[in-house]
Motif scaffolding. Structure first.
Motif, mmCIF file in Angstrom:
data_model
loop_
_atom_site.group_PDB
_atom_site.id
_atom_site.type_symbol
_atom_site.label_atom_id
_atom_site.label_comp_id
_atom_site.label_asym_id
_atom_site.label_seq_id
_atom_site.Cartn_x
_atom_site.Cartn_y
_atom_site.Cartn_z
ATOM 1 N N VAL A 8 0.958 -1.156 0.195
ATOM 2 C CA VAL A 8 -0.443 0.006 -0.151
ATOM 3 C C VAL A 8 1.385 1.037 0.220
ATOM 4 C CG1 VAL A 8 -1.451 1.472 0.717
ATOM 5 C CG2 VAL A 8 -1.525 -1.206 1.526
ATOM 6 N N PRO A 9 0.662 1.893 -0.844
ATOM 7 C CA PRO A 9 1.325 3.564 -0.809
ATOM 8 C C PRO A 9 1.965 3.715 -0.383
ATOM 9 C CG PRO A 9 0.669 3.004 -2.946
ATOM 10 C CD PRO A 9 0.095 2.058 -1.960
ATOM 11 N N ALA A 10 3.316 4.392 0.796
ATOM 12 C CA ALA A 10 3.128 5.066 1.972
ATOM 13 C C ALA A 10 2.030 6.495 1.613
ATOM 14 C CB ALA A 10 4.336 5.080 2.538
ATOM 15 N N ALA A 11 1.999 7.199 0.593
ATOM 16 C CA ALA A 11 0.863 8.477 0.316
ATOM 17 C C ALA A 11 0.032 8.388 0.848
ATOM 18 C CB ALA A 11 1.588 9.166 -0.785
ATOM 19 N N PHE A 12 -0.801 6.293 1.212
ATOM 20 C CA PHE A 12 -2.119 6.261 0.786
ATOM 21 C C PHE A 12 -2.158 5.831 2.472
ATOM 22 C CE2 PHE A 12 -2.209 8.377 -2.441
ATOM 23 C CZ PHE A 12 -2.627 7.490 -3.805
ATOM 24 N N ALA A 13 -1.008 5.124 2.771
ATOM 25 C CA ALA A 13 -1.370 4.213 4.042
ATOM 26 C C ALA A 13 -0.366 4.427 4.915
ATOM 27 C CB ALA A 13 -2.252 2.983 4.136
ATOM 28 N N GLN A 14 -0.415 4.093 6.217
ATOM 29 C CA GLN A 14 0.593 3.123 7.025
ATOM 30 C C GLN A 14 0.772 2.316 7.842
ATOM 31 O OE1 GLN A 14 0.894 6.353 9.528
ATOM 32 N NE2 GLN A 14 -1.241 6.319 10.466
ATOM 33 N N SER A 15 1.487 1.567 8.243
ATOM 34 C CA SER A 15 1.162 0.213 9.347
ATOM 35 C C SER A 15 2.452 -0.297 9.681
ATOM 36 C CB SER A 15 1.622 -1.195 8.335
ATOM 37 O OG SER A 15 1.488 -2.136 8.452
ATOM 38 N N THR A 16 2.762 -0.869 11.019
ATOM 39 C CA THR A 16 3.686 -0.987 11.755
ATOM 40 C C THR A 16 4.078 -2.063 11.167
ATOM 41 O OG1 THR A 16 1.686 -2.168 13.182
ATOM 42 C CG2 THR A 16 2.558 -0.437 13.780
ATOM 43 N N ALA A 17 3.026 -3.298 10.422
ATOM 44 C CA ALA A 17 4.184 -4.653 9.954
ATOM 45 C C ALA A 17 4.866 -3.482 8.550
ATOM 46 C CB ALA A 17 3.429 -5.255 9.287
ATOM 47 N N ASN A 18 5.981 -3.759 8.341
ATOM 48 C CA ASN A 18 6.750 -4.261 6.819
ATOM 49 C C ASN A 18 7.183 -4.608 5.808
ATOM 50 O OD1 ASN A 18 9.789 -3.768 7.348
ATOM 51 N ND2 ASN A 18 8.696 -3.050 9.266
ATOM 52 N N VAL A 19 7.661 -4.476 4.414
ATOM 53 C CA VAL A 19 8.717 -4.690 3.727
ATOM 54 C C VAL A 19 10.016 -4.042 3.521
ATOM 55 C CG1 VAL A 19 8.740 -6.753 1.649
ATOM 56 C CG2 VAL A 19 7.241 -7.064 3.394
ATOM 57 N N LEU A 20 11.362 -4.534 3.292
ATOM 58 C CA LEU A 20 12.032 -3.945 2.021
ATOM 59 C C LEU A 20 12.490 -4.715 1.374
ATOM 60 C CD1 LEU A 20 14.743 -1.073 3.796
ATOM 61 C CD2 LEU A 20 15.276 -2.880 2.326
ATOM 62 N N LEU A 21 12.470 -4.476 -0.123
ATOM 63 C CA LEU A 21 13.212 -4.883 -1.222
ATOM 64 C C LEU A 21 14.114 -3.955 -1.605
ATOM 65 C CD1 LEU A 21 13.195 -6.964 -3.394
ATOM 66 C CD2 LEU A 21 11.232 -5.786 -4.263
ATOM 67 N N THR A 22 14.832 -4.455 -1.386
ATOM 68 C CA THR A 22 16.506 -3.784 -1.831
ATOM 69 C C THR A 22 16.542 -3.846 -3.391
ATOM 70 O OG1 THR A 22 18.237 -5.169 -1.683
ATOM 71 C CG2 THR A 22 17.769 -4.308 0.139
ATOM 72 N N ASP A 23 17.725 -3.124 -3.852
ATOM 73 C CA ASP A 23 18.019 -3.074 -5.270
ATOM 74 C C ASP A 23 18.931 -4.886 -6.199
ATOM 75 O OD1 ASP A 23 17.350 -0.845 -6.130
ATOM 76 O OD2 ASP A 23 19.052 -0.168 -5.847
ATOM 77 N N ASP A 24 19.101 -5.331 -4.700
ATOM 78 C CA ASP A 24 19.748 -6.076 -5.006
ATOM 79 C C ASP A 24 19.019 -7.444 -4.876
ATOM 80 O OD1 ASP A 24 22.355 -5.550 -5.323
ATOM 81 O OD2 ASP A 24 23.046 -5.574 -3.269
#
Length: 341
Positions: free
Chosen positions: A15-31
């Motif tokens: 969900v784009p952060a401009a529209f929603a927020q959450s305590t759970a999260n995922v991060l995808l790196t360039d690699d």
């Protein structure tokens, strides 16, 4: 070029952060490495040796490699560890974890730790540590551009740069207020600036009359949203002294040596007449436009929400959750309601 990645999802739904927020999260790196971080109760894992009531787990997913679960060691030594968020500095290949650490029910602090390219954890650091203060409802967003101000000139030009923006609610003695920090990460180092969010209010405040039994808990849940251009964040926060909300836009602006958060007051507005929740209820928000805002939380098998639109609040409403209406589907429906496509 340095890049810092920060991506939030809601229950693994992007969900784009401009529209929603959450305590759970995922991060995808360039690699192509996917990181997720969660808080887990120690009582649910008796095999884990810990003095903490809850600790953080980092999940690492690499292409064609089985997922690894890594306990973040700094969260095993005691207290409660919750509300984690992730950031990544590509220039130094450093992963950052931010979270809320509570010693007891009356005191807490906001911490972060880093993991370098060789798999070594740093010592935990804190970006808000004053004693006898309780901090909760941590929210984090980021900007990809900063304003570069020419020396001796008022001209401001956008330059690629990542800043992490954090907001939370803080109580100390008989006072309580919304707080804000801007963290600039460069080559694995973090520069931190902390403010009261009220510091950014430049217009006269209005006091709103509320019912004697008005539930002020909603005022304690600051919400933060990234701008579509990724050069500023918009923060909605409550103020106890006037029973209302303020909305400010904050942009990182400065010269090549230092960035400072510059705020602009957007508007103030009153609270909904009724929107009941407990102090421990996680409250999320959606806001694609300054005049459209939804606060929502899950309770008793339903998604409860209120809508602010055209300078008015709706009554409290709810969406009943079942096999045909999941939490993710309900959130998407609320996004559509306020035009957050």
């Amino acid at each position: 070029m340095k890049r810092l990645l920060l991506l939030f999802v809601l229950l693994l739904l992007a969900v784009p952060a401009a529209f929603a927020q959450s305590t759970a999260n995922v991060l995808l790196t360039d690699d192509g490495i996917v990181y997720t971080v969660t808080s887990e109760w120690s009582s649910d894992h008796p095999d884990v040796q810990t003095a903490s009531s809850s600790y953080l787990i980092l999940n690492v997913r690499q292409p064609d490699v089985a997922m690894r679960r890594v306990i973040i060691p700094a969260t095993l030594s005691g207290g409660s560890n919750s509300e984690p968020a992730l950031a990544y500095d590509n220039q130094s290949d450093t992963l950052f974890v931010f979270w809320q650490y509570s010693v007891n029910a009356m005191s807490s602090e906001l911490r972060f730790i880093s993991l370098d390219r060789d798999g070594n954890w740093s010592q935990p650091n804190a970006f808000e540590t004053a004693s006898y203060r309780f901090r909760r409802n941590l929210r984090i967003a980021l900007t990809h551009f900063a304003g570069e101000q020419d020396q001796g000139s008022s001209n401001v030009s956008p330059v690629p740069e990542i800043n992490v923006h954090a907001t939370w609610w803080e109580s100390a003695g008989g006072s309580e207020r919304a707080r804000y920090a801007m963290l600039t990460i460069h080559r694995g180092e973090v520069a931190i600036q902390v403010h009261d969010l009220s510091d950014f209010i430049t217009t006269a405040r209005k006091t709103y009359n509320v019912a004697e039994n008005f539930n002020r808990e909603l005022l304690r849940h600051p919400a933060i949203f990234e701008s579509p251009d990724s050069d500023s964040v918009s923060i909605v926060f409550g103020e106890m002294q006037n029973n209302g909300f303020q909305r400010v836009t904050i942009s990182p602006i400065g010269n090549a040596r230092i960035r400072v958060p510059v705020g602009k007051t957007d508007r103030g507005f009153g609270p909904p007449a009724a929107f009941e929740m407990s102090a421990s209820t996680p409250v999320d928000a959606i806001s694609p436009h300054p005049d459209r805002l939804i606060f929502f939380f899950e309770q008793d098998g339903s998604m409860r929400y209120v809508v602010y639109r055209n300078n008015e609040w709706s009554a409290e409403r709810k969406i009943r959750l079942d096999e045909g209406m999941t939490r993710d589907m309900a959130i998407n429906a609320m996004r559509g309601l306020v035009g957050a496509h």
